[in-house]
Design a protein around this motif. Sequence first.
Motif, PDB file in Angstrom:
ATOM      1  N   THR A 116       0.811  -1.222   0.000  1.00 47.26           N
ATOM      2  CA  THR A 116       0.000   0.000   0.000  1.00 47.26           C
ATOM      3  C   THR A 116       0.842   1.268   0.000  1.00 47.26           C
ATOM      4  N   GLU A 117       2.145   1.130   0.212  1.00 43.71           N
ATOM      5  CA  GLU A 117       3.015   2.302   0.254  1.00 43.71           C
ATOM      6  C   GLU A 117       3.955   2.386  -0.952  1.00 43.71           C
ATOM      7  N   ILE A 118       3.906   1.399  -1.825  1.00 44.25           N
ATOM      8  CA  ILE A 118       4.802   1.401  -2.981  1.00 44.25           C
ATOM      9  C   ILE A 118       4.304   2.406  -4.014  1.00 44.25           C
ATOM     10  N   LYS A 119       5.191   3.236  -4.494  1.00 44.39           N
ATOM     11  CA  LYS A 119       4.834   4.295  -5.430  1.00 44.39           C
ATOM     12  C   LYS A 119       4.632   3.751  -6.842  1.00 44.39           C
ATOM     13  N   PHE A 120       3.958   4.558  -7.659  1.00 42.35           N
ATOM     14  CA  PHE A 120       3.620   4.159  -9.024  1.00 42.35           C
ATOM     15  C   PHE A 120       4.859   3.771  -9.830  1.00 42.35           C
ATOM     16  N   GLU A 121       5.886   4.618  -9.805  1.00 37.30           N
ATOM     17  CA  GLU A 121       7.073   4.363 -10.621  1.00 37.30           C
ATOM     18  C   GLU A 121       7.746   3.047 -10.231  1.00 37.30           C
ATOM     19  N   THR A 122       7.808   2.784  -8.933  1.00 38.47           N
ATOM     20  CA  THR A 122       8.428   1.546  -8.466  1.00 38.47           C
ATOM     21  C   THR A 122       7.599   0.338  -8.869  1.00 38.47           C
ATOM     22  N   LEU A 123       6.287   0.454  -8.733  1.00 36.66           N
ATOM     23  CA  LEU A 123       5.405  -0.639  -9.147  1.00 36.66           C
ATOM     24  C   LEU A 123       5.551  -0.927 -10.636  1.00 36.66           C
ATOM     25  N   LEU A 124       5.656   0.131 -11.427  1.00 37.86           N
ATOM     26  CA  LEU A 124       5.789  -0.052 -12.868  1.00 37.86           C
ATOM     27  C   LEU A 124       7.047  -0.849 -13.192  1.00 37.86           C
ATOM     28  N   HIS A 125       8.119  -0.589 -12.440  1.00 44.56           N
ATOM     29  CA  HIS A 125       9.363  -1.320 -12.664  1.00 44.56           C
ATOM     30  C   HIS A 125       9.269  -2.783 -12.233  1.00 44.56           C
ATOM     31  N   CYS A 126       8.296  -3.097 -11.405  1.00 42.66           N
ATOM     32  CA  CYS A 126       8.083  -4.502 -11.043  1.00 42.66           C
ATOM     33  C   CYS A 126       7.522  -5.297 -12.210  1.00 42.66           C
ATOM     34  N   PHE A 127       6.868  -4.598 -13.141  1.00 41.84           N
ATOM     35  CA  PHE A 127       6.189  -5.279 -14.244  1.00 41.84           C
ATOM     36  C   PHE A 127       6.781  -4.966 -15.616  1.00 41.84           C
ATOM     37  N   MET A 128       7.705  -4.008 -15.676  1.00 39.99           N
ATOM     38  CA  MET A 128       8.283  -3.623 -16.967  1.00 39.99           C
ATOM     39  C   MET A 128       9.779  -3.387 -16.816  1.00 39.99           C
ATOM     40  N   HIS A 191       2.406  -0.868 -24.380  1.00 36.61           N
ATOM     41  CA  HIS A 191       1.056  -0.321 -24.537  1.00 36.61           C
ATOM     42  C   HIS A 191       0.317  -0.280 -23.201  1.00 36.61           C
ATOM     43  N   LEU A 192       0.452  -1.361 -22.408  1.00 37.06           N
ATOM     44  CA  LEU A 192      -0.149  -1.344 -21.068  1.00 37.06           C
ATOM     45  C   LEU A 192       0.511  -0.274 -20.213  1.00 37.06           C
ATOM     46  N   GLY A 193       1.834  -0.163 -20.345  1.00 34.62           N
ATOM     47  CA  GLY A 193       2.550   0.847 -19.576  1.00 34.62           C
ATOM     48  C   GLY A 193       2.082   2.250 -19.912  1.00 34.62           C
ATOM     49  N   LYS A 194       1.917   2.525 -21.201  1.00 39.78           N
ATOM     50  CA  LYS A 194       1.469   3.858 -21.615  1.00 39.78           C
ATOM     51  C   LYS A 194       0.060   4.138 -21.123  1.00 39.78           C
ATOM     52  N   LEU A 195      -0.820   3.145 -21.192  1.00 43.94           N
ATOM     53  CA  LEU A 195      -2.179   3.345 -20.701  1.00 43.94           C
ATOM     54  C   LEU A 195      -2.164   3.712 -19.222  1.00 43.94           C
ATOM     55  N   LEU A 199      -3.601   7.207 -17.343  1.00 42.12           N
ATOM     56  CA  LEU A 199      -4.700   7.238 -16.382  1.00 42.12           C
ATOM     57  C   LEU A 199      -4.400   8.179 -15.224  1.00 42.12           C
ATOM     58  N   ASN A 200      -5.444   8.539 -14.501  1.00 42.62           N
ATOM     59  CA  ASN A 200      -5.259   9.252 -13.242  1.00 42.62           C
ATOM     60  C   ASN A 200      -4.246   8.488 -12.395  1.00 42.62           C
ATOM     61  N   ARG A 201      -3.245   9.190 -11.872  1.00 46.06           N
ATOM     62  CA  ARG A 201      -2.139   8.522 -11.191  1.00 46.06           C
ATOM     63  C   ARG A 201      -2.608   7.682 -10.001  1.00 46.06           C
ATOM     64  N   GLU A 202      -3.566   8.187  -9.252  1.00 46.91           N
ATOM     65  CA  GLU A 202      -4.064   7.435  -8.099  1.00 46.91           C
ATOM     66  C   GLU A 202      -4.722   6.130  -8.536  1.00 46.91           C
ATOM     67  N   LYS A 203      -5.513   6.204  -9.610  1.00 44.99           N
ATOM     68  CA  LYS A 203      -6.184   4.995 -10.089  1.00 44.99           C
ATOM     69  C   LYS A 203      -5.179   4.004 -10.658  1.00 44.99           C
ATOM     70  N   ALA A 204      -4.216   4.502 -11.427  1.00 45.71           N
ATOM     71  CA  ALA A 204      -3.203   3.622 -12.004  1.00 45.71           C
ATOM     72  C   ALA A 204      -2.398   2.934 -10.908  1.00 45.71           C
ATOM     73  N   THR A 205      -2.083   3.675  -9.854  1.00 43.51           N
ATOM     74  CA  THR A 205      -1.334   3.096  -8.733  1.00 43.51           C
ATOM     75  C   THR A 205      -2.159   2.022  -8.036  1.00 43.51           C
ATOM     76  N   THR A 206      -3.451   2.284  -7.869  1.00 39.42           N
ATOM     77  CA  THR A 206      -4.337   1.301  -7.237  1.00 39.42           C
ATOM     78  C   THR A 206      -4.390   0.010  -8.048  1.00 39.42           C
ATOM     79  N   ILE A 207      -4.479   0.149  -9.371  1.00 45.32           N
ATOM     80  CA  ILE A 207      -4.517  -1.034 -10.240  1.00 45.32           C
ATOM     81  C   ILE A 207      -3.236  -1.848 -10.087  1.00 45.32           C
TER      82      ILE A 207
END
Length: 225
Positions: A116-128, A191-195, A199-207
């Motif tokens: 719940t505390e991991i930031k968007f950029e870090t999460l993105l690097h977990c998947f890309m 393409h998933l990364g760009k989508l 998105l709204n950063r809060e929603k993208a982070t939640t996803i």
Amino acid sequence: MVDEPLLPPEMHITSNIAYFRWHGRGARPWYNYRYRPEELEPWPPKIKEAAEKVEKVYGYFNNHYHGYAVENCLQVLEMLGALTPEQREAKANVENYFKTTAKTTETKLETFVPPTEIKFETLLHCFMDPERIKRAQQIKDEEVTIQQETPNEIRATVKEYHVVIDMQNRVIMHDCADWSKMLPNKKLCKHLGKLLMTLNREKATTILRQIYSNKESWNFKPYTT
């Protein structure tokens, strides 16, 4: 002399001490990076050149919880022909660790930071990987069309490709060629990364947090109408 994405690796001798710093070549964060041997091979000649002009040479790899710095440091020492028997044994142990017991980024990261505390950029690097993130950033905003967005579902196109993110049923569908390569390991293409970047950063982070926390229950599938 520094190795990082924004500064050129130029050597300037200004004292009787030479300082080499390998920050990494990742995107965000830079230092979450494991240098490949071929990326380190150009450095020993530079280190030797500096050693001829100064009294002491220091080299530092950025610290990171993965422990990449230890392996890369020992690799450089080996390339310099300066590896002691004890260090050679340590290098073998480190390499064996990464081959047999090192866990994935997602598992290790969770040990240090609650999901719940991991930031968007870090999460993105977990998947890309950094290269796919870079390619995602190069896609123009106008090439992303959100066709439908509800609390539980997003339907969109990125360029000519379709994307469906169904949070309620934990399903992601997409139809580019690279996506098919990502399916077994449940990683994201550009393409998933760009989508998600659009998105709204809060929603993208939640996803991303939902996927990260319950990865095994998510189904990554080819797109179907």
